[in-house]
Design an enzyme around this catalytic site. Structure first.
Site, PDB file in Angstrom:
ATOM      1  N   LYS A   1       0.870  -1.177   0.000  1.00 51.44           N
ATOM      2  CA  LYS A   1       0.000   0.000   0.000  1.00 51.44           C
ATOM      3  C   LYS A   1       0.901   1.220   0.000  1.00 51.44           C
ATOM      4  O   LYS A   1       1.603   1.486   0.974  1.00 51.44           O
ATOM      5  CB  LYS A   1      -0.892  -0.001   1.251  1.00 51.44           C
TER       6      LYS A   1
ATOM      7  N   ALA B   1      -9.376   5.016   4.591  1.00 46.80           N
ATOM      8  CA  ALA B   1      -9.181   6.157   5.500  1.00 46.80           C
ATOM      9  C   ALA B   1     -10.403   7.054   5.635  1.00 46.80           C
ATOM     10  O   ALA B   1     -11.094   7.344   4.669  1.00 46.80           O
ATOM     11  CB  ALA B   1      -7.995   7.018   5.085  1.00 46.80           C
TER      12      ALA B   1
END
Lengths: 259, 65
Positions: A100, A187
């Site tokens: 990521k 997020a």
């Protein structure tokens, strides 16, 4: 109903929940929450070992006995160069070639730097990584990352750890419409209604850490999120009604009304 | 020999990366090593000799999102 599987590269997944492993009150609670989430993909960070306390063992020891796909992140990087370095270290663990890309440009917002993220993605794709960049919720940058070879693109709903939910559902909807690779909201989600909304918008999955780890009951919240993801996904596949300005009666039979 | 390990200068008797790992009790643990900017696979640890002033990073997976 046939199973609703999806793919990142050649890897087949059934769960649409990627769960982060930070901030849990204890390894025991963390393991309970991961099990309750049904997640198949776990995220980690890479840090220096504390040489003063090496018996304080790695997080991985608490996850033995189950097979997960590991998704290390490049958190802590503020440039493409730093992210590439962390990615190479992560891969040398022999545990995963997924990465990521997470490159923060601002300490207060931790918002991603899309330009550095694109640079790092290009380099890491060439090096054979399965790259999942975390980026802003901008349809153009998401497209550029896909074109650079990202296996999935992960726009943020809101800044990391804020729990503000999806600040720009319009953009997220556009990103999904345009994408040829899976879109994963990463997020900023806070509640089950946030994840359900994300899934209703048609994203392939969500990545969460704080809303589960910092809940009063992390395992309970992990299960709630899992159900929210399933509900949102099923709603997306089933097709919601369009919105109308005025009422329309649900009983019908207009001419048989009692008079 | 003086080595810079995780940013801290240390005086160690180790001759190879393998011995550095053993010195810190990390043998068999999921550790990744970078020596003077080069990432090493575990197979390279015994063959990689340390040298005066070498910058070594010992990293691992921690919780993160």
């Amino acid at each position: 109903m046939k199973p609703d599987v999806w793919h990142i590269g050649n890897h087949e997944l059934t769960s649409r929940f990627f769960i982060g492993t930070g901030l849990f009150p204890s390894p025991y609670v963390q393991r309970e929450a991961i099990e309750a989430s049904g997640a198949e993909v776990l995220t980690f960070a890479i840090r220096r070992i504390n040489l003063e306390a090496t018996e304080d063992d790695s997080i991985l020891q608490h996850l033995q006995g189950k097979s997960y796909q590991y998704l290390p992140n490049t958190s802590g990087a503020s440039t493409a160069e730093e992210a590439v370095r962390i990615a190479r270290l992560a891969r040398a663990s022999g545990l995963s070639d997924w990465i990521k890309v997470e490159i923060s440009a601002n300490d207060r917002t931790l918002l991603p730097d899309p330009i550095e993220t694109l640079k790092a993605t290009e380099i890491l794709v060439k090096e054979g990584f399965t790259v999942l960049p975390y980026t802003s919720d901008d349809p153009v940058i998401c497209k550029r990352l896909e074109e650079a070879g990202a296996a999935a693109v992960m726009p943020g709903a809101a800044p990391i750890g804020t729990g503000l939910g999806i600040l720009n559902p319009y953009n997220l909807g556009l990103i999904v419409e345009e994408a040829k690779v899976p879109i994963i909201v990463d997020a900023g989600l806070g509640s089950v209604s946030d994840v359900t909304q994300a899934m209703e918008l048609g994203v392939a999955g969500v990545l969460m850490n704080t809303p589960v780890a910092k809940a009063k009951d992390p395992a309970g919240m992990a299960r709630a999120m899992r159900l929210g993801i399933e509900a949102g996904r099923l709603a997306y596949l089933s097709g919601r009604i369009s919105k109308k300005r005025y009422a329309s009666a649900s009983s019908g039979y207009e001419e048989f009304k009692l008079k | 020999m003086e080595l810079v390990i995780n940013g801290v200068k240390q005086e160690l008797a180790a001759k190879t990366i393998e011995e550095v790992i053993a010195h810190f009790g990390l043998t068999g643990k999921p550790v990744v090593v970078e020596a003077d900017g080069a990432v090493l696979t575990q197979e390279q640890w015994t063959a990689t000799e340390v040298r005066e002033g070498m910058k070594i990073e010992l990293v691992h997976f921690v919780g993160g999102g």
